[in-house]
Structure formats: C-alpha cells, structure tokens
Design an enzyme around this catalytic site. Structure first.
Site, PDB file in Angstrom:
ATOM      1  N   GLU A  12      22.565  52.908   1.374  1.00  0.00           N
ATOM      2  CA  GLU A  12      23.955  52.536   1.635  1.00  0.00           C
ATOM      3  C   GLU A  12      24.535  51.588   0.584  1.00  0.00           C
ATOM      4  O   GLU A  12      24.972  50.476   0.893  1.00  0.00           O
ATOM      5  CB  GLU A  12      24.079  51.917   3.038  1.00  0.00           C
ATOM      6  CG  GLU A  12      23.785  52.920   4.135  1.00  0.00           C
ATOM      7  CD  GLU A  12      24.087  52.380   5.535  1.00  0.00           C
ATOM      8  OE1 GLU A  12      24.488  51.210   5.657  1.00  0.00           O
ATOM      9  OE2 GLU A  12      23.911  53.138   6.497  1.00  0.00           O
ATOM     10  N   GLU A  66      20.594  58.851   8.207  1.00  0.00           N
ATOM     11  CA  GLU A  66      20.586  58.001   9.402  1.00  0.00           C
ATOM     12  C   GLU A  66      21.629  58.500  10.391  1.00  0.00           C
ATOM     13  O   GLU A  66      22.705  58.957  10.005  1.00  0.00           O
ATOM     14  CB  GLU A  66      20.904  56.537   9.063  1.00  0.00           C
ATOM     15  CG  GLU A  66      19.843  55.815   8.249  1.00  0.00           C
ATOM     16  CD  GLU A  66      20.222  54.365   7.973  1.00  0.00           C
ATOM     17  OE1 GLU A  66      21.099  53.822   8.692  1.00  0.00           O
ATOM     18  OE2 GLU A  66      19.654  53.775   7.036  1.00  0.00           O
TER      19      GLU A  66
END
Length: 496
Positions: A202, A301
C-alpha cells in the site's frame, strides 16, 4: 504444484517449476493456478489491532524493553515469533484447501536505522522456517515488505509514527529498500515455493510518479539477481492512473475492503440488488488497469472485521451474519473473475482472524481491560467503532472544515477504506491513532512488568495454534470456496 525446491539448490534447476505470468493467468508448467490464501499479519510485522497493543511496533518494542530488560525482551519476542506460526498452523491451513500465504515483514528484522545497509544474519531465521513449513504442506508464500525504511505509507501498518510517507522524499530510504530486496532475492532465488515478492505494501505516493519510478528501479535490481519470481505490485486506493505498460512477469494488486464489512457501514448489508452492484462496480473499478492490460488479478487484501459478545452489542451475532454475507459475495465476484486472493488475516486476538488467541489464554486475560479501553477510545484506526467518541470530535471537525476547507481534498481524499480520508479521518489519525495511541503504549508495557521467563513463555504461547479458537463460519466459507472450480458460481450468488 511443483516439488519443493530448497533455497540452496543450484541455479540449474528447471525454470518450469516457478509460477509465471502468462497473459491473464498465473501458471505452473503452462497450467493455470489460482492462488487462494491468507496473510500472517501481526507476526514479522506487528500491528496494534492484531496483537492488542497501541501505537506502532517500534514504540511498543522499546517500551517493553524498558520494562523487561534486554534479556527478557529478547526471550519474549523469540518465543512470540516461534509460537505465532508453526507446523500445526500450516497443517490446519492446508486442510482448508487453500494454497497461498502472504507474509508481511518489517525492515527492522533485516537492518537497524542506526546501522543501515548491514543485513542481519538472524533476520531470515524465522522467515525461512515458515517458508519451509508452508512448502512441506503444499502452500506457496509471497514475501511482502509491509514496512519499508522511511515509511512507504503514512499508517501504523508500515510502522510509521507520523502522518507523512518520507520514503518518497529521501532517496536514501529507497536505496536501503533496494538493498534489502537484493538480499532477499539472492536468498530465495532458487525456492520455487516462494510464489513471488511484494516489494511494497500500500504505497502512498502523493505525487504518484515517484512510486512508478521506484517500481521500474526495483524491478531491474531484483531481475539482475532473480529473473524467475513474480513481482506482486501494489498501489494505494486502486490508483493506477500514472502506471504505463505492465512490467514483465508482474501481477498488479488491488485491496478490496468493503464498507459493509466494518462498524462504519453505510447501512446493514441485506444483499439488495443495489448493494450487490456496488460491490461489483467497486471491484471493476479497482481492477480496470489489470483488465485493460490483460493481466492477472490478485486481491492482496480484503475481508470484514467481526464483533464479539464482549463488545456489548446485543445483536453482535446478527451483525456478523451480514459481514459473512459480504465476504461470500466478494468471493463469488473473485471466482467469476478468476482472481487470486489472500484474505486479511490468519491470526489475531479475536477481531478479524481465521483463528485467534482464546479468551482464556494468559495473554488475552492479562490484557482484557486494556483491550476494552482502547476499543472504547477508538485508539486503533483499523475497523474502529468511534460511537463513544464521535460527539467529542464533531466540533473540532466542523472547526477544521470551516477554517481550512481544503482539508476535504487532502490526499488521499476519499481514497481509503470506508471513505475515511476526510476531515474526521485526518483528525482522528493525529489525535487518537498517533498522539493518544503512542501515549497508551506505556500503559500497555506496564502489564508485563515483573513477569518471569516462565510467565512470558505462557503469554507468548497464547498464540500457539493449540491455544487458538477457530472462527468456524469464516473457515467454512473459505473451505467451500476452495472446493469450487474456476469461474464456478456459488449457490448464494445464483440466489442473489
């Protein structure tokens, strides 16, 4: 799947045993492989909501070292790493029919900030152990640098105590990250059970182009050593707007958390046509780059959080039913898209994990009062229910918006989970998730003061598989999904 190849095997081993990107598919010897699995979050990269502390990993480690002293500190964390994932965990996971585990790691295991560029030899000991255990049970692993020097994002999960991602402002942080990955590539280059490398989790580049330039650079650095493993490349908030042509043998990732899986859901999930379309459109938007460039889709995720009886909500079981329904819908969407995925996450203290440290374990009993307090204060960002503090923060939010209206567009404006990137989200990060949370680290550490090595062993062993409780319905949903063929819709999807 191919046969296990140890990391010490010669370079003459057949390249056909590596997973490869072939157009829209991940393949092994020309046959499509769908990776379905989880992540061992909270292990080699600790996170506050996963194991119950507040603040950031380096802060809680420092506080515990002050309370325990060097010898007991080292003992506790050695036992924690040992117990958190072992052969029993791998055996259980494989029994569910899944085939992949993403392993988030923190750069502090590999080098120290006061001794940069010196790779710790012991840093790979536990990672090697888990990679080899997973291989024994036919489980691929993806090595994920979740916390890079300088912080590749501005959140707790990159062990970043600020609200700035300094990784992009200082080339030295990027250089050190390259060196770490060169070491990892040399070490695992011959291991076919390592599915690939996830260089950054991320990454939040406010200017966007610096991340793209770093990926170009790290791809060349890794390929100079290891030209076989897949690279799994993240962005943030599914923003691929500055990405050009895909790099070779790379899988581009999206993270697909649903608003309906969290306490801040816009409304209860009941499976209406509109709610289903909302999820389908979100997935379509997040995977547009992959589909346009005809590459594989990997959902790195996703997954709801869950309520417990101790949360004080009379309808906690009904709430969980709606979140399991959200999960089932998402798995149906991924199945139709032939997407690989790793759900977040495998093990914790009872918030989101497939298994969790039981209520009667030494660790959870010791910290029960603290866990309740930090949940009440919404000290953690992830999945926080801010009901008890919302009224306190509302006037400050209104004051901010009135006097600095541009805060509504502050990066990454509405790009995060639950649209939390607004004035409320930025204020809560600075006041609760940073200032309050890091002060509470001292209180957390005091619970460990005076503990003997025997007691510390018992606390760490709370995370051993034998002491964990299974989230049965979650695991049943995942097991059922692992049994269906590629593109095969589930009964629940047909009903929808």
């Amino acid at each position: 799947m191919g046969s296990f190849q140890s990391k010490t095997q010669s370079n003459s081993m057949a390249k056909k045993d590596f997973l490869k990107v072939d157009g829209e598919k991940i393949t092994l010897r020309g046959e499509e492989v769908i990776l379905k699995g989880t992540a061992i979050g909270g292990w080699m990269n600790m996170e506050n909501f996963i194991t119950g502390y507040t603040g950031h990993e380096h802060q809680v480690r420092a506080a515990l070292k002050d309370v325990l002293g060097d010898e007991k500190y080292e003992y506790f964390f050695e036992k924690f790493l040992e117990y958190f994932f072992g052969e029993d965990d791998a055996k259980f996971f494989a029994s569910l029919g899944m085939n992949c585990i993403r392993i988030p790691v923190n750069y502090h295991h590999f080098e120290d900030d006061m001794n940069p560029r010196v790779f710790k030899k012991e840093g790979l000991r536990h990672l090697d152990r888990v990679v080899d255990i997973c291989a024994k049970y036919g489980i691929y692993t993806i090595i994920d640098l979740h916390a890079a020097p300088g912080g590749q994002n501005f959140d707790w999960h990159s062990d970043n105590p600020t609200h700035k991602a300094l990784f992009y402002d200082h080339k030295d942080f990027q250089d050190r990250t390259i060196i770490i990955w060169e070491h990892l590539a040399r070490h695992y280059k011959n291991n076919t059970w390592v599915a690939g490398y996830n260089p950054l989790n991320e990454p939040t580049d406010e200017k966007h182009v610096r991340l793209v330039a770093f990926y170009d650079r790290i791809e060349k650095a890794i390929r100079a050593i290891d030209d076989d493993h897949i690279l799994f490349l993240d962005t943030f908030a599914a923003d691929f707007s500055h990405f050009g042509e895909p790099l070779p043998n790379c899988v581009y990732a999206c993270h697909d958390y649903s608003n309906y899986g969290f306490p801040s859901a816009p409304e209860p999930f009941t499976g209406t046509k509109k709610q289903i379309e909302t999820h389908k459109e979100a997935f379509k938007r997040k995977t547009e780059y992959m589909r346009t460039n005809k590459g594989p889709v990997w959902v790195g995720e996703f997954g709801p959080v869950y309520q417990n009886a101790s949360d004080g909500k009379a309808d906690w079981e009904k709430i969980n039913d709606t979140r399991f329904d959200v999960l089932s819908l998402q798995l149906d969407i991924y199945d139709k898209a032939r997407a690989s995925w790793t759900i977040w996450l495998y093990k914790d203290v009872g918030f989101q994990g497939m298994v969790y440290a039981g209520e009667e374990t030494a660790y959870v009993k010791l910290l029960s009062e603290f866990l309740h307090k930090k949940k009440h204060l919404a000290a953690d960002k992830w999945g926080a229910d801010d009901t008890d503090v919302k009224g306190l923060f509302k006037p400050a939010v209104e004051w901010l918006e009135a006097n600095a209206p541009t805060i509504k567009e502050r990066y990454p404006a509405k790009g995060g989970v639950n649209d939390s990137w607004n004035a409320t989200g930025h204020l809560s990060r600075l006041v609760r998730n940073i200032l309050l949370s890091e002060e509470m680290v001292k209180e957390f550490a005091e619970y460990f003061r005076g503990k003997s090595t025997k007691e510390l062993d018992e606390l760490a062993k709370s995370f051993h598989f034998s002491n964990c409780t299974q989230r049965t319905r979650l695991n049943k949903i995942l097991t059922d999904d692992s049994k269906r063929g590629i593109g095969q819709s589930s009964e629940s999807d047909e009903k929808s």
